[in-house]
Design an enzyme around this catalytic site. Structure first.
Site, short mmCIF file in Angstrom:
data_model
loop_
_atom_site.label_atom_id
_atom_site.label_comp_id
_atom_site.label_asym_id
_atom_site.label_seq_id
_atom_site.Cartn_x
_atom_site.Cartn_y
_atom_site.Cartn_z
N GLN A 131 -1.18 -9.66 39.15
CA GLN A 131 -2.06 -8.63 38.57
C GLN A 131 -1.40 -7.24 38.66
OE1 GLN A 131 -4.79 -8.47 36.83
NE2 GLN A 131 -5.26 -10.65 36.78
N SER A 132 -0.09 -7.20 38.46
CA SER A 132 0.65 -5.95 38.58
C SER A 132 0.25 -4.93 37.51
CB SER A 132 2.15 -6.22 38.48
OG SER A 132 2.88 -5.04 38.29
#
Length: 338
Positions: free
Chosen positions: A100-101
């Site tokens: 989930q960068s």
């Protein structure tokens, strides 16, 4: 006229020459150009947090409002990095981060603005590495803009390292006739530091007349290791100063990167309910938790201080916390009809 055009926002996604402040002109390398990818300057307003120490003021720097699909502070680095990518004739970019960068999603969006493809190496757990990663949060935006997602295990990231992993993909793409440009994890290199957060702000405060001590809360690395990373970035710009002299780094990682405790999430919920400001659970939420915990334990240290808290954005990361948030939010019911 040019000032009017800028005010109207018509310089968005345009290339422009970059001139550093006079106090930073001795740094090397200095970017020659940047792309206008964000709406700057971002607002600052007083933040009426509850239970602050006596006479303590907290002001909020709203990097979460920088634009570019909720990219927060990431857009500042990418303005320089993508200008360099275009100048080098790249047709695609490679970067790496967690599943989930925010950085990876921001890179994918910014690259597409400039007609570049993006290849994102995302690390995840063994349970999910061999299946479709889904369309939650940052992944939805990345896949909507056509990013190529390459999944790896977090242990593979730890053992092989980001540099080797991205170079491996770079060589593969070159063999396929592509012209890739590698962007360091988090955009943290000498060019990225010119628009960066901990290293950039610390250097800027030290070199300019601001003279404000930067306090950072580490949400991934041990503080000693983060001091080394910041020192490497400082040295890469040929700035003659020790990282420990210009920034104070405290541990706020809790259970680990992107892993939230119920106490951390409750604090972010309480802050949102009290002030209307929604922090993200991975970065600014943990930083606020660390700051307020320190204020509670050491109020004399903070009494009478005027603090600027930088909200770095990252709201899409909340979509990975939906199950954990369930018990903390309510306020719904079936309406009683007349």
């Amino acid at each position: 006229m040019s000032h009017l055009v800028s005010q109207m926002g018509l310089d968005f996604i345009t290339k422009k020459p970059y001139s550093p402040p006079s106090w930073a002109s001795h740094l090397n390398p200095i970017p020659s150009h940047s792309y206008s990818l964000s709406h700057l300057p971002t607002p600052i307003h007083k933040w009426n947090l509850p239970n602050l120490p006596k006479n303590t003021e907290v002001w909020l720097k709203r990097e979460d409002l920088s634009g570019m699909q909720l990219s927060g502070n990431k857009a500042r680095k990418l303005e320089f990095l993508l200008a360099d990518a275009v100048a080098q004739g790249a047709d695609c970019v490679i970067t790496l981060g967690g599943i989930q960068s925010n950085h990876c999603r921001s890179t994918a969006v910014a690259a597409r603005y400039l007609n570049l493809d993006s290849y994102l190496i995302l690390f995840t757990s063994e349970a999910f590495v061999d299946q479709d990663p889904g369309l939650t949060g940052n992944l939805l935006v990345e896949r909507l803009v056509g990013a190529h997602v390459e999944l790896i295990l977090e242990t593979e990231f730890a053992n092989i390292g980001s540099v080797a992993l991205m170079n491996h993909l770079k060589e593969k793409l070159i063999r396929e006739g592509r012209r890739p440009y590698v962007i360091a994890t988090g955009g943290s290199d000498s060019l990225g530091t010119c628009g960066g957060t901990v290293a950039g702000l610390s250097l800027g405060s030290w070199m300019s007349s601001l003279n404000a001590k930067v306090h950072a809360f580490s949400i991934y690395y041990e503080p000693d290791y983060l001091y080394e990373i910041v020192q490497g970035l400082i040295d890469s710009l040929e700035a003659d100063v020790a990282s420990r002299d210009i920034v104070n780094i405290q541990d706020a990682k809790g259970l680990g990167y992107a892993i939230s405790t119920s106490e951390e999430l409750k604090l972010v919920k309480d802050i949102a309910e009290a002030t209307g400001v929604v922090l993200d659970p991975v970065y600014s939420g943990k930083a606020a938790y660390g700051l307020l915990k320190d204020m509670s334990e050491n109020p004399k240290k903070w009494e009478g201080r005027k603090i600027l808290f930088v909200h770095t954005g990252g709201l899409l990361g909340w979509y990975g916390k939906i199950e954990q948030m369930g018990p903390l939010v309510g306020n719904w019911r079936r309406m009683d009809l007349p």
